[in-house]
Design an enzyme around this catalytic site. Structure first.
Site, PDB file in Angstrom:
ATOM      1  N   ASP A  27     -60.108   1.186 -57.903  1.00 22.64           N
ATOM      2  CA  ASP A  27     -60.637   2.542 -57.890  1.00 22.64           C
ATOM      3  C   ASP A  27     -60.664   3.055 -59.315  1.00 22.64           C
ATOM      4  O   ASP A  27     -60.151   2.395 -60.232  1.00 22.64           O
ATOM      5  CB  ASP A  27     -59.782   3.455 -56.997  1.00 22.64           C
ATOM      6  CG  ASP A  27     -60.594   4.596 -56.364  1.00 22.64           C
ATOM      7  OD1 ASP A  27     -61.390   5.213 -57.093  1.00 22.64           O
ATOM      8  OD2 ASP A  27     -60.425   4.872 -55.173  1.00 22.64           O
ATOM      9  N   ASP A  49     -68.754   7.437 -42.497  1.00 22.15           N
ATOM     10  CA  ASP A  49     -68.991   8.529 -41.553  1.00 22.15           C
ATOM     11  C   ASP A  49     -70.359   9.159 -41.793  1.00 22.15           C
ATOM     12  O   ASP A  49     -70.653  10.218 -41.243  1.00 22.15           O
ATOM     13  CB  ASP A  49     -67.895   9.596 -41.686  1.00 22.15           C
ATOM     14  CG  ASP A  49     -67.850  10.219 -43.075  1.00 22.15           C
ATOM     15  OD1 ASP A  49     -68.181   9.520 -44.047  1.00 22.15           O
ATOM     16  OD2 ASP A  49     -67.488  11.402 -43.202  1.00 22.15           O
ATOM     17  N   ASP A  92     -64.585  -0.689 -62.871  1.00 23.82           N
ATOM     18  CA  ASP A  92     -65.816  -0.999 -62.156  1.00 23.82           C
ATOM     19  C   ASP A  92     -65.633  -2.247 -61.295  1.00 23.82           C
ATOM     20  O   ASP A  92     -65.433  -3.351 -61.814  1.00 23.82           O
ATOM     21  CB  ASP A  92     -66.929  -1.214 -63.182  1.00 23.82           C
ATOM     22  CG  ASP A  92     -68.308  -1.330 -62.574  1.00 23.82           C
ATOM     23  OD1 ASP A  92     -68.418  -1.632 -61.372  1.00 23.82           O
ATOM     24  OD2 ASP A  92     -69.290  -1.125 -63.317  1.00 23.82           O
ATOM     25  N   PHE A 114     -57.921  12.426 -42.931  1.00 22.71           N
ATOM     26  CA  PHE A 114     -59.256  12.891 -43.283  1.00 22.71           C
ATOM     27  C   PHE A 114     -60.282  12.443 -42.241  1.00 22.71           C
ATOM     28  O   PHE A 114     -61.166  13.197 -41.856  1.00 22.71           O
ATOM     29  CB  PHE A 114     -59.651  12.372 -44.670  1.00 22.71           C
ATOM     30  CG  PHE A 114     -58.759  12.859 -45.769  1.00 22.71           C
ATOM     31  CD1 PHE A 114     -58.939  14.117 -46.323  1.00 22.71           C
ATOM     32  CD2 PHE A 114     -57.734  12.070 -46.248  1.00 22.71           C
ATOM     33  CE1 PHE A 114     -58.118  14.577 -47.339  1.00 22.71           C
ATOM     34  CE2 PHE A 114     -56.902  12.516 -47.267  1.00 22.71           C
ATOM     35  CZ  PHE A 114     -57.095  13.775 -47.808  1.00 22.71           C
ATOM     36  N   GLU A 115     -60.131  11.199 -41.810  1.00 25.10           N
ATOM     37  CA  GLU A 115     -61.035  10.703 -40.778  1.00 25.10           C
ATOM     38  C   GLU A 115     -60.837  11.471 -39.481  1.00 25.10           C
ATOM     39  O   GLU A 115     -61.802  11.817 -38.790  1.00 25.10           O
ATOM     40  CB  GLU A 115     -60.803   9.211 -40.558  1.00 25.10           C
ATOM     41  CG  GLU A 115     -61.769   8.591 -39.563  1.00 25.10           C
ATOM     42  CD  GLU A 115     -61.549   7.097 -39.397  1.00 25.10           C
ATOM     43  OE1 GLU A 115     -62.177   6.509 -38.494  1.00 25.10           O
ATOM     44  OE2 GLU A 115     -60.756   6.511 -40.171  1.00 25.10           O
ATOM     45  N   ASP A 133     -68.872   6.618 -51.395  1.00 28.49           N
ATOM     46  CA  ASP A 133     -69.710   7.797 -51.545  1.00 28.49           C
ATOM     47  C   ASP A 133     -71.078   7.517 -50.937  1.00 28.49           C
ATOM     48  O   ASP A 133     -71.733   6.534 -51.280  1.00 28.49           O
ATOM     49  CB  ASP A 133     -69.856   8.157 -53.022  1.00 28.49           C
ATOM     50  CG  ASP A 133     -70.421   9.557 -53.213  1.00 28.49           C
ATOM     51  OD1 ASP A 133     -71.554   9.802 -52.762  1.00 28.49           O
ATOM     52  OD2 ASP A 133     -69.721  10.399 -53.790  1.00 28.49           O
ATOM     53  N   THR A 178     -57.008   7.669 -40.793  1.00 33.97           N
ATOM     54  CA  THR A 178     -56.406   8.593 -41.746  1.00 33.97           C
ATOM     55  C   THR A 178     -56.577  10.036 -41.277  1.00 33.97           C
ATOM     56  O   THR A 178     -57.388  10.340 -40.408  1.00 33.97           O
ATOM     57  CB  THR A 178     -57.057   8.441 -43.131  1.00 33.97           C
ATOM     58  OG1 THR A 178     -58.419   8.886 -43.065  1.00 33.97           O
ATOM     59  CG2 THR A 178     -57.024   6.988 -43.591  1.00 33.97           C
ATOM     60  N   GLU A 228     -59.951  -4.381 -51.896  1.00 37.08           N
ATOM     61  CA  GLU A 228     -60.365  -3.104 -51.332  1.00 37.08           C
ATOM     62  C   GLU A 228     -61.008  -2.277 -52.442  1.00 37.08           C
ATOM     63  O   GLU A 228     -60.380  -2.020 -53.473  1.00 37.08           O
ATOM     64  CB  GLU A 228     -59.188  -2.341 -50.735  1.00 37.08           C
ATOM     65  CG  GLU A 228     -59.601  -1.015 -50.117  1.00 37.08           C
ATOM     66  CD  GLU A 228     -58.448  -0.240 -49.498  1.00 37.08           C
ATOM     67  OE1 GLU A 228     -58.695   0.886 -49.021  1.00 37.08           O
ATOM     68  OE2 GLU A 228     -57.308  -0.744 -49.490  1.00 37.08           O
ATOM     69  N   LYS A 232     -78.472  12.385 -51.239  1.00 43.03           N
ATOM     70  CA  LYS A 232     -79.816  12.736 -51.692  1.00 43.03           C
ATOM     71  C   LYS A 232     -80.654  11.470 -51.871  1.00 43.03           C
ATOM     72  O   LYS A 232     -80.185  10.472 -52.414  1.00 43.03           O
ATOM     73  CB  LYS A 232     -79.748  13.514 -53.006  1.00 43.03           C
ATOM     74  CG  LYS A 232     -79.073  14.872 -52.872  1.00 43.03           C
ATOM     75  CD  LYS A 232     -79.056  15.609 -54.198  1.00 43.03           C
ATOM     76  CE  LYS A 232     -78.379  16.970 -54.059  1.00 43.03           C
ATOM     77  NZ  LYS A 232     -78.335  17.702 -55.345  1.00 43.03           N
TER      78      LYS A 232
END
Length: 263
Positions: free
Chosen positions: A117, A203, A144, A242-243, A167, A240, A92, A171
């Site tokens: 992570d 999302d 990484d 947040f979702e 992420d 979650t 993951e 932009k």
């Protein structure tokens, strides 16, 4: 939203620290592979953030047992790492604070989760959750994920790959930093067993479209959806908080489920 992102939204609190330093004795390194010497556009920036006392205690006590630095210097024996040579292991990439990772580990104790992570508080939080819930099938990797895949994992060693809410780099000039690119997908394919599942979720609509385009064009993967589109959220990916907050605001979450070809 993007709570599982491997890329931060704010400046580092500890940028002044030595790149090779450890925040805690025996804990994760600031830059284990010296990746600042590597001339490659990365999809993340190393970050520390504020670590709570509970997270610090978990890092101090549990990192030597359940944590590893992505130093790019050795090949990982996943069977030895998880204490079971027969255990399938899923990688993951980007787990945020680790709540969803812990839920998936609890629901499927026969599968190992190698969770990578660069967010120190999240690393400590996931270790604490694993200990609190008796989850012995979680290992936390710091650094990484590209180096982990390229240098430290054997070909066809993974039973799955999960990239949840990376992420989006919204932009246009930053789109090259997005993780899901043809080069990454080709690398991932070499480390996944035939039939292994690559599962992405986002999302951010434009990123979802890019993911679908990149994965559909890969000769190494096939879409699990007969119509060639997005998949319903599978039961094994937890919803979650947040979702849920994002859904309440009208965000649309897209899941992409692609399988490593067996031919």
């Amino acid at each position: 939203m993007s709570e599982n992102s491997t890329a931060p939204r704010s400046a580092e609190a500890h940028d002044h620290r030595d790149r090779g330093a450890r925040l805690f004795p025996g804990g994760p390194s600031a830059d284990p592979a010296g990746s600042h010497h590597e001339r490659r556009i990365r999809s993340f920036r190393p970050r520390r953030g504020r670590v709570t006392p509970g997270q610090e205690q978990a890092l101090r006590r549990l990192w030597p047992q359940w944590g590893l630095d992505i130093d790019g210097l050795h090949r990982i024996d996943l069977g030895r790492l998880f204490g079971d040579p027969e255990m399938p292991v899923v990688l993951e990439i980007g787990f945020g604070m680790g709540e969803a990772t812990a839920q998936m580990a609890a629901a499927d104790p026969g599968t190992g989760i190698l969770a990578a992570d660069v967010h120190t508080p999240g690393q400590g939080n996931l270790l604490a959750l694993a200990e609190r819930n008796g989850l012995t099938n979680i290992r936390v990797a710091n650094g990484d994920a590209i180096i982990l895949l390229r240098e430290m994992l054997a070909p066809s060693s993974l039973a799955g790959l999960r990239v949840y809410f990376p992420d989006p780099w919204p932009k246009k000039r930053h789109h090259k930093r997005r993780l899901i690119q043809p080069e990454f997908v080709a690398l991932a394919a070499t480390r996944l067993r035939p039939g292994a599942l690559l599962h992405c979720a986002t999302d951010w609509e434009p990123y979802a479209e890019q993911m679908l385009e990149v994965l559909s064009a890969s000769p190494d993967f096939e879409n699990t959806q007969p119509d060639g589109g997005y998949a319903p959220r599978p039961d094994f990916r937890p919803l979650t908080k947040f979702e849920g907050q994002g859904l309440d605001k009208g965000h649309v979450v897209h899941d992409l489920l692609f399988r490593r070809r067996t031919d």
